[in-house]
Design a protein around this motif. Structure first.
Motif, PDB file in Angstrom:
ATOM      1  N   UNK A  77       0.834  -1.215   0.000  1.00  0.00           N
ATOM      2  CA  UNK A  77       0.000   0.000   0.000  1.00  0.00           C
ATOM      3  C   UNK A  77       0.864   1.258   0.000  1.00  0.00           C
ATOM      4  N   UNK A  78       1.912   1.265   0.822  1.00  0.00           N
ATOM      5  CA  UNK A  78       2.790   2.434   0.907  1.00  0.00           C
ATOM      6  C   UNK A  78       3.492   2.691  -0.424  1.00  0.00           C
ATOM      7  N   UNK A  79       3.954   1.627  -1.069  1.00  0.00           N
ATOM      8  CA  UNK A  79       4.641   1.788  -2.352  1.00  0.00           C
ATOM      9  C   UNK A  79       3.684   2.268  -3.436  1.00  0.00           C
ATOM     10  N   UNK A  80       2.463   1.746  -3.439  1.00  0.00           N
ATOM     11  CA  UNK A  80       1.476   2.208  -4.417  1.00  0.00           C
ATOM     12  C   UNK A  80       1.162   3.686  -4.191  1.00  0.00           C
ATOM     13  N   UNK A  81       1.013   4.067  -2.946  1.00  0.00           N
ATOM     14  CA  UNK A  81       0.730   5.463  -2.623  1.00  0.00           C
ATOM     15  C   UNK A  81       1.864   6.372  -3.080  1.00  0.00           C
ATOM     16  N   UNK A  82       3.103   5.931  -2.877  1.00  0.00           N
ATOM     17  CA  UNK A  82       4.248   6.750  -3.296  1.00  0.00           C
ATOM     18  C   UNK A  82       4.338   6.874  -4.814  1.00  0.00           C
ATOM     19  N   UNK A  83       3.671   5.981  -5.521  1.00  0.00           N
ATOM     20  CA  UNK A  83       3.652   6.028  -6.979  1.00  0.00           C
ATOM     21  C   UNK A  83       2.396   6.711  -7.514  1.00  0.00           C
ATOM     22  N   UNK A  84       1.634   7.326  -6.617  1.00  0.00           N
ATOM     23  CA  UNK A  84       0.483   8.120  -7.032  1.00  0.00           C
ATOM     24  C   UNK A  84      -0.802   7.350  -7.239  1.00  0.00           C
TER      25      UNK A  84
END
Length: 152
Positions: A77-84
């Motif tokens: 989830x954190x990585x997806x969020x950091x990718x917008x």
């Protein structure tokens, strides 16, 4: 080829030919290449309409990739969020895969370590490993108790 000779659309298609990108990643990369934000937005809107760029498709492929690496929900989830990628899109991508997080935590732990460890320091190392992979407290506890059951 000179920067002036390529359009944001050309550069975006070149990037997308290698792998899917989120819209935010493409905006960042195209801005770095010197394209104007307004031109980038128009190009990406067109690519999305044509189905050549999709944040939903990117999120689904990203989730599958990270699950195959043994990563937990919080990290994904954190990585997806950091990718917008929006929280809603991340939720849908994770739900479409419907992973068994407890089983995944057990697999990741047993693949990396051959036992739960005898000393508190060894057990803490294993717990930190799973936490760094994005597994929550309950999943870590479950894995510490059950990861090596099938290998006995």
């Amino acid at each position: 080829m000179d920067k002036q000779e390529t359009t944001p659309r050309d550069d975006a298609i070149r990037l997308l030919a290698r792998r899917d990108y989120s819209r935010a990643e493409l905006v960042s990369r195209l801005t770095t290449r010197g394209h104007e934000r307004a031109d980038i937005a128009l190009a990406l809107d067109g690519l999305a309409e044509e189905g050549l760029q999709s944040d939903a498709r990117f999120a689904e492929q990203f989730v599958r990739s990270r699950l195959s690496r043994g990563q937990g929900e919080m990290k994904i989830r954190a990585e997806l969020s950091s990718r917008g990628v929006t929280d809603e899109m991340a939720y849908e991508a994770l739900e479409s895969e419907a992973p068994d997080w407890h089983r995944l935590a057990c697999e990741a732990l047993s693949k990396r370590f051959d036992s739960p460890g005898r000393e508190p320091r060894e057990r803490a190392k294993r717990e930190r490993f799973l936490a760094s992979r994005g597994f929550d407290f309950d999943q870590v506890r479950h894995a510490m108790a059950h990861a090596w059951e099938s290998s006995r």
